[in-house]
Design an enzyme around this catalytic site. Structure first.
Site, PDB file in Angstrom:
ATOM      1  N   HIS A 461       0.837  -1.566  -0.249  1.00 58.95           N
ATOM      2  CA  HIS A 461      -0.007  -0.223   0.040  1.00 58.95           C
ATOM      3  C   HIS A 461       0.901   1.264   0.188  1.00 58.95           C
ATOM      4  O   HIS A 461       0.528   1.726   0.791  1.00 58.95           O
ATOM      5  CB  HIS A 461      -0.812  -0.086   0.837  1.00 58.95           C
ATOM      6  N   ASN A 462       1.799   1.744  -0.857  1.00 58.14           N
ATOM      7  CA  ASN A 462       2.717   2.465  -1.330  1.00 58.14           C
ATOM      8  C   ASN A 462       1.945   3.135  -2.310  1.00 58.14           C
ATOM      9  O   ASN A 462       0.580   3.183  -3.158  1.00 58.14           O
ATOM     10  CB  ASN A 462       3.650   2.040  -1.013  1.00 58.14           C
ATOM     11  N   SER A 463       2.988   3.801  -2.915  1.00 58.75           N
ATOM     12  CA  SER A 463       1.710   5.484  -4.562  1.00 58.75           C
ATOM     13  C   SER A 463       2.067   4.430  -5.189  1.00 58.75           C
ATOM     14  O   SER A 463       1.269   4.545  -6.002  1.00 58.75           O
ATOM     15  CB  SER A 463       3.160   6.797  -4.264  1.00 58.75           C
ATOM     16  N   SER A 464       3.003   3.753  -5.128  1.00 57.66           N
ATOM     17  CA  SER A 464       2.667   2.982  -6.477  1.00 57.66           C
ATOM     18  C   SER A 464       1.225   1.923  -6.576  1.00 57.66           C
ATOM     19  O   SER A 464       0.936   1.783  -7.485  1.00 57.66           O
ATOM     20  CB  SER A 464       3.866   1.791  -6.274  1.00 57.66           C
ATOM     21  N   HIS A 465       0.910   1.779  -5.754  1.00 57.02           N
ATOM     22  CA  HIS A 465      -0.583   0.964  -5.337  1.00 57.02           C
ATOM     23  C   HIS A 465      -1.252   1.687  -5.810  1.00 57.02           C
ATOM     24  O   HIS A 465      -2.426   1.697  -6.987  1.00 57.02           O
ATOM     25  CB  HIS A 465      -0.985   0.544  -4.901  1.00 57.02           C
ATOM     26  N   HIS A 501      -7.340   7.031  -2.924  1.00 53.40           N
ATOM     27  CA  HIS A 501      -8.126   5.996  -2.379  1.00 53.40           C
ATOM     28  C   HIS A 501      -7.110   5.365  -0.884  1.00 53.40           C
ATOM     29  O   HIS A 501      -7.897   4.721  -0.391  1.00 53.40           O
ATOM     30  CB  HIS A 501      -8.851   5.039  -3.123  1.00 53.40           C
ATOM     31  N   ASP A 502      -6.159   4.886  -1.016  1.00 51.92           N
ATOM     32  CA  ASP A 502      -5.331   4.337   0.424  1.00 51.92           C
ATOM     33  C   ASP A 502      -4.383   5.174   0.905  1.00 51.92           C
ATOM     34  O   ASP A 502      -3.230   5.058   1.547  1.00 51.92           O
ATOM     35  CB  ASP A 502      -4.904   3.319  -0.667  1.00 51.92           C
ATOM     36  N   ASP A 624      -9.286  -1.192  -8.526  1.00 51.66           N
ATOM     37  CA  ASP A 624      -8.486  -1.515  -6.793  1.00 51.66           C
ATOM     38  C   ASP A 624      -7.457  -3.140  -6.630  1.00 51.66           C
ATOM     39  O   ASP A 624      -6.437  -2.859  -6.200  1.00 51.66           O
ATOM     40  CB  ASP A 624      -9.197  -1.632  -5.862  1.00 51.66           C
ATOM     41  N   GLN A 676      -2.867 -16.940  -3.534  1.00 52.37           N
ATOM     42  CA  GLN A 676      -3.147 -16.804  -4.119  1.00 52.37           C
ATOM     43  C   GLN A 676      -4.721 -17.264  -4.740  1.00 52.37           C
ATOM     44  O   GLN A 676      -5.679 -16.701  -5.531  1.00 52.37           O
ATOM     45  CB  GLN A 676      -2.137 -16.146  -5.485  1.00 52.37           C
TER      46      GLN A 676
HETATM   47  P1  AMP Z   1      -7.479  -2.101  -0.759  1.00 52.47           P
HETATM   48  O1  AMP Z   1      -6.610  -1.396   0.556  1.00 52.47           O
HETATM   49  O2  AMP Z   1      -7.988  -0.513  -1.403  1.00 52.47           O
HETATM   50  O3  AMP Z   1      -6.097  -1.926  -1.696  1.00 52.47           O
HETATM   51  O4  AMP Z   1      -8.018  -3.250  -1.053  1.00 52.47           O
HETATM   52  C1  AMP Z   1      -7.460  -4.582  -1.940  1.00 52.47           C
HETATM   53  C2  AMP Z   1      -7.928  -5.124  -0.895  1.00 52.47           C
HETATM   54  O5  AMP Z   1      -7.450  -6.216  -1.655  1.00 52.47           O
HETATM   55  C3  AMP Z   1      -6.702  -5.452   0.856  1.00 52.47           C
HETATM   56  O6  AMP Z   1      -6.901  -5.674   1.561  1.00 52.47           O
HETATM   57  C4  AMP Z   1      -5.860  -6.043   0.350  1.00 52.47           C
HETATM   58  O7  AMP Z   1      -4.809  -6.667   0.584  1.00 52.47           O
HETATM   59  C5  AMP Z   1      -6.425  -6.714  -0.652  1.00 52.47           C
HETATM   60  N1  AMP Z   1      -5.526  -7.638  -2.256  1.00 52.47           N
HETATM   61  C6  AMP Z   1      -5.487  -6.995  -2.594  1.00 52.47           C
HETATM   62  N2  AMP Z   1      -4.564  -8.185  -4.213  1.00 52.47           N
HETATM   63  C7  AMP Z   1      -5.035  -8.963  -3.365  1.00 52.47           C
HETATM   64  C8  AMP Z   1      -3.934 -10.028  -3.622  1.00 52.47           C
HETATM   65  N3  AMP Z   1      -2.619 -10.377  -5.177  1.00 52.47           N
HETATM   66  N4  AMP Z   1      -4.079 -11.018  -2.931  1.00 52.47           N
HETATM   67  C9  AMP Z   1      -4.622 -11.298  -1.621  1.00 52.47           C
HETATM   68  N5  AMP Z   1      -4.571  -9.748  -1.308  1.00 52.47           N
HETATM   69  C10 AMP Z   1      -5.179  -8.940  -2.182  1.00 52.47           C
HETATM   70 ZN    ZN Z   2      -5.673  -0.276  -2.553  1.00 50.64          ZN
END
Ligand code: AMP
Ligand code: ZN
Length: 727
Positions: A461-465, A501-502, A624, A676
Site C-alpha cells: 500500500h504505497n503510492s505505486s499501488h 483511495h489508500d 483496486d 492467490q
Molecule cells: P485496498 O486496501 O483498497 O487496496 O483494498 C484491496 C484489498 O484487497 C486489500 O485489503 C488488499 O490487501 C487485498 N488484495 C489486493 N490484492 C490482493 C492479492 N493479490 N492477494 C490477496 N489480497 C489482495
Molecule cells: Zn487499494
C-alpha cells in the site's frame, strides 16, 4: 392465552360437512327432497318429527342450519319452535345468528315475511319438492349465508380475545366515535363501557400533561393512514393522569384501500396496562396494526408481497417462502456465508482478515499510528511541471494507455514517486484541470501532497499501488460502455478517488487496527476505519492549503456533487461490502442489460443516477484489485508485495500479542500460490466476470486465466514461493 376460535377455521376444515336439522312432522316429498339434497351436498342431516325431538337433537348437535316445515300448523307451531331453537343457540353460543329456513306453502308466498323474521327465520323456502330445487337451495345457503355465519362466529372469537386481553383496547369509527372498549380498558380507566360507547373521543376529558400539539401530531399521523406509537397521558375517570405507552392504528376496511379514503375505516387504539391499579407507573400498550398502503422501505414492500403470495400458495411453496423471508430479514444480504472451518484456510483467513472489522477488538495494545499531521512534501515549494519530467521517466509512461503498461518501470525511473508523474499525464489526458478550472500548478502540488502521504515503507500500500489503481481506472474509463454510462464529473471523481483511495495507509488491515485499539479505529468506531480515513484525509490535504486546492474554483453545488462521488467511491473499496457492490451491480445493471434486446433503452439503464453510482463503485473496486488480471510478471510482483505486507502484520501481531487476523499469512509457512488461488476464487473471478460482461475486457480475462493456471501449477508442485526455483 389461547382463545377457542375453532369456528374461525371451520370455513375450511368442515366445508364439506355442515350439519342440517330438518323438522318435518311427516315424511313427504318435500322432506325427502331435502334429505336427498343433504346427501348430495355432503351435509350431515338429522330429521325430527316433533318440536321436542327437534330441541333434543339440536341441544346435542347444534346444527348450522335448521329447516322447519311451516306448511301444516296443525302439527306444530313452526314460529315458536324457531324461537326456542334460537334460545338454545343463544345459551350455547352467547349470541344469536343461527340460520333458520322456513319452508312454506306456495299460497303463503305473497304474505309478509315479517312474522317469520321476528321469530328468527332468516329465509323462506316456498314448497318445491323437486330434488334439484332443494339441492340448489342448500348450495346457495352454504356459499352465502352459512359461510357469512362462520365469519361472524370468527369475529365473535376475536371479540372474546379482546374481552380477555389484559391490554386496554378502544375502537373508534372514522369519526372518532367510540365503538368498543374492552374490560381491561374499563378497569384501567375507571369507566364503564356504557359511559363511553357512542361518545366522540374529544368529549372524554384529556390530561393536561400532554404536550399541546400532541393530539394534532397523532391525528395527522392517523389521517395519513400511519400508525402512531408513543407516550400519552390519559385521564382516568377519577381525574388522575396515567402515563401510557399507546399505539394507535388506523384500520382500513373493505373498500377503504386508499389511505386517504376514510369511509369504512376504523381507528383502533389500544393502551395496554399490565397492572390493574391506577398508579402513575408507566403503562405499556400495544395494538395490532393493519394497513395496506403505508410501506416504508423496499424490503418491507418485498416482504409484504411475499406474505400476500403465501396466503394463496400451496404448502410447499408457502414453506419455501418462509425460508425466503427468513433470509430477507437479515441485514447481511450480500455476504456469502462461508462454511465451517474445514474450508480452505487461505479463504478463511482472507475473508476473516479483509471482510471483518472491529468486532474482535482487544483493549490494551495501542497501535501507534503514523504521523498525526499529514505530511507536507519537502519539494512542494518548487512544484514539478509536465515539462520538467525527465525524458527517461516520460519514456516509461509512453504506453500508459495500454493495459500491459509496466508501472514498476516507472516506479524505478522516478524513484518511487510514480503517482505524481502518472497523475499529471492521465489527468491532463482527461482534461481534469479544465473541468475543475484549476491551474496545472495546483494539480501538481496536489498530486505531490497526496503522494507524500502514501507510506513508501509499505511493500504494497504505497503510492505505486495508488498509481496502479489510477492507471486501471483510466483504462476502464475509456471502455465504450463505461463512457456511455458516465459523465465527465463521474470521470473526474473516479480519477481523484483512485489517486487518494489508500492515502496514509499504514500497511495494516482494518481488523488489525480495531484489535489494536488504534486511534483511527476509535475515531471511526471500528467501522470502515481505513476507508473513512483515506477519504477524510484526502479532503483535509486538499482544502487545507490553497496552493494544492484543486476544488477552489468550483461552483459550490458542483463541488458538493463531486465530493460526494469521491467519498462514495473511496468507501466502496472497503472489502466488507465487496459482495454487496458486486451483487447490486449484477442485479441492477448486468441482468437488465442482458434481458434487453439491442435497442435504445439500454441508455436508460446505463445512465440512471443510481446505476451510475453502481458503475463507479464497481469500476474503482475492479481497478483496486485488478493485480490478478495484469500480465503475469506484474501479477507476481503484486502478489509478492501484498504477501510481504500481510507477513509483516502477522509478525507484529505476534510481537504485540494481538490476535493473529490471518494466520495463513505467516512468512514461515505460507503458500503464496494457495493464497492467490483462494483470493482469485473468492473475490476476483465473479467480480471480473461481471465487469467483463459489462465493459468487455477480453485481455484482462486472458491474463487472469493465465495467472490462475500459473498459481495452480506452482501449487500442484507443492511450491510455496512466488516463482519456481531456478532449474
Ligand atoms: P485496498 O486496501 O483498497 O487496496 O483494498 C484491496 C484489498 O484487497 C486489500 O485489503 C488488499 O490487501 C487485498 N488484495 C489486493 N490484492 C490482493 C492479492 N493479490 N492477494 C490477496 N489480497 C489482495
Ligand atoms: Zn487499494
Amino acid at each position: 392465552t389461547q382463545f377457542c376460535s375453532c369456528d374461525a377455521n371451520r370455513e375450511t376444515a368442515e366445508q364439506t360437512s355442515h350439519s342440517v336439522l330438518l323438522v318435518f312432522a311427516k315424511e313427504d316429498s318435500q322432506n325427502n327432497g331435502f334429505c336427498w339434497a343433504c346427501e348430495k351436498a355432503n351435509f350431515r342431516c338429522n330429521v325430527a318429527r316433533t318440536p321436542e325431538a327437534a330441541l333434543e337433537c339440536f341441544k346435542e348437535k347444534h346444527h348450522d342450519l335448521v329447516i322447519i316445515d311451516h306448511r301444516h300448523s296443525r302439527y306444530f307451531d313452526a314460529e315458536s319452535l324457531c324461537r326456542e331453537v334460537l334460545l338454545i343457540y343463544f345459551y350455547l353460543n352467547g349470541f344469536v345468528d343461527l340460520f333458520g329456513v322456513c319452508c312454506c306453502r306456495p299460497d303463503r308466498e305473497e304474505a309478509s315475511v315479517m312474522p317469520l323474521i321476528k321469530s328468527g327465520f332468516n329465509r323462506r323456502y316456498v314448497e318445491n319438492a323437486n330434488m334439484m330445487a332443494c339441492y340448489n337451495e342448500l348450495l346457495q345457503l352454504e356459499r352465502g349465508e352459512v359461510l357469512a355465519q362462520f365469519k361472524l362466529r370468527a369475529c365473535n372469537a376475536i371479540f372474546t380475545a379482546l374481552e380477555q386481553s389484559q391490554e386496554a383496547i378502544e375502537i373508534t369509527n372514522e369519526d372518532q366515535v367510540i365503538q368498543y372498549v374492552n374490560p381491561a380498558y374499563e378497569s384501567i380507566m375507571g369507566y364503564q363501557q356504557g359511559e363511553l360507547i357512542g361518545k366522540e373521543i374529544t368529549e372524554v376529558p384529556k390530561s393536561e400533561k400532554n404536550k399541546p400539539d400532541l393530539l394534532e401530531t397523532i391525528n395527522s399521523c392517523i389521517r395519513k393512514g400511519k400508525e402512531w406509537q408513543g407516550i400519552y397521558y390519559a385521564k382516568k375517570k377519577n381525574g388522575d393522569s396515567v402515563q401510557q405507552n399507546v399505539k394507535i392504528t388506523p384500520v382500513i376496511g373493505q373498500g377503504g384501500k386508499h389511505k386517504d379514503r376514510r369511509k369504512g375505516s376504523l381507528d383502533v387504539r389500544s393502551t395496554t396496562s399490565r397492572g390493574s391499579d391506577g398508579s402513575s407507573q408507566r403503562r405499556h400498550s400495544s395494538m395490532a396494526r393493519i394497513h395496506s398502503m403505508t410501506i416504508e422501505a423496499p424490503i418491507t414492500k418485498v416482504i409484504n408481497i411475499i406474505n400476500a403470495a403465501q396466503e394463496s400458495s400451496p404448502m410447499p411453496v408457502a414453506e419455501a417462502l418462509d425460508r425466503v423471508l427468513e433470509i430477507l430479514r437479515t441485514t447481511e444480504l450480500y455476504s456469502p456465508q462461508l462454511g465451517t472451518k474445514e474450508e480452505d484456510p487461505h479463504t478463511n483467513d482472507l475473508v476473516g482478515g479483509l471482510m471483518t472489522d472491529g468486532l474482535r477488538r482487544l483493549s490494551g495494545n495501542e497501535y501507534i499510528f503514523a504521523a498525526k499531521q499529514p505530511h507536507l512534501p519537502s519539494h512542494l515549494a518548487m512544484p514539478l511541471s509536465l515539462n520538467d519530467i525527465p525524458p527517461h521517466v516520460a519514456q516509461t509512461m509512453e504506453n500508459e494507455d495500454s493495459w500491459d503498461f509496466d508501472i514498476f518501470n516507472l516506479e524505478t525511473a522516478c524513484l518511487k514517486r510514480p503517482l505524481t508523474y502518472l497523475g499529471l499525464k492521465i489527468f491532463s489526458r482527461f482534461g481534469v484541470c479544465e473541468f475543475l478550472s484549476c491551474p496545472e500548478a495546483t494539480l501538481r502540488s496536489w498530486l505531490q501532497g497526496i503522494e507524500a502521504n502514501y507510506h513508501s515503507t509499505n511493500s504494497y500500500h504505497n503510492s505505486s499501488h495508488a498509481a496502479d489503481v489510477l492507471h486501471a481506472t483510466a483504462y476502464f474509463l475509456c471502455k465504450e460502455r463505461v463512457k456511455q454510462s458516465l459523465e465527465q464529473i463521474d470521470e473526474v471523481a473516479a480519477l481523484i478517488a483512485a489517486t487518494v483511495h489508500d492515502v496514509d495507509h499504514p500497511g495494516r488491515t482494518n481488523s488489525f487496527l480495531c484489535n489494536a485499539g488504534s486511534e483511527l479505529a476509535i475515531l471511526y468506531n471500528d467501522t470502515a476505519v481505513l476507508e473513512s480515513h483515506h477519504a477524510a484525509l484526502a479532503f483535509q490535504i486538499t482544502t487545507r492549503d490553497d496552493k494544492c486546492n484543486i476544488f477552489r474554483n468550483m461552483e459550490r453545488n458542483e463541488y458538493r456533487t463531486l465530493r460526494q462521488a469521491i467519498i462514495d467511491m473511496v468507501l466502496a473499496t472497503e472489502m466488507t461490502k465487496h459482495f454487496e457492490h458486486v451483487n447490486k451491480f449484477v442485479n441492477s445493471i448486468n441482468k437488465p442489460l442482458a434481458a434487453l434486446e439491442e435497442n435504445g433503452s439500454v441508455k436508460g439503464i446505463l445512465t440512471s443516477p443510481d446505476n451510475r453510482i453502481l458503475v463507479k463503485r464497481m469500476l474503482i473496486k475492479c481497478a483496486d484489485i485488478s493485480n490478478p488480471c495484469r500480465p503475469l510478471e506484474l501479477c507476481i510482483e503484486w502478489a509478492g508485495r501484498i504477501s510481504e505486507e500481510y507477513f509483516a502484520q502477522t509478525d507484529e501481531e505476534k510481537r504485540q500479542s494481538l490476535p493473529v487476523v490471518m494466520p495463513v499469512f505467516d512468512r514461515n509457512t505460507c503458500s503464496i500460490p494457495k493464497s492467490q488461488i483462494s483470493f482469485i476464487d473468492y473475490f476476483i473471478t465473479d467480480m471480473f466476470d461481471a465487469w467483463d460482461a459489462f465493459a468487455d475486457l477480453p485481455n484482462l480475462m486472458q491474463h487472469l486465466d493465465n495467472n490462475f493456471k500459473y498459481w495452480k501449477g506452482l501449487d500442484e508442485r507443492k511450491l510455496h514461493s512466488l516463482r519456481p526455483p531456478p532449474e
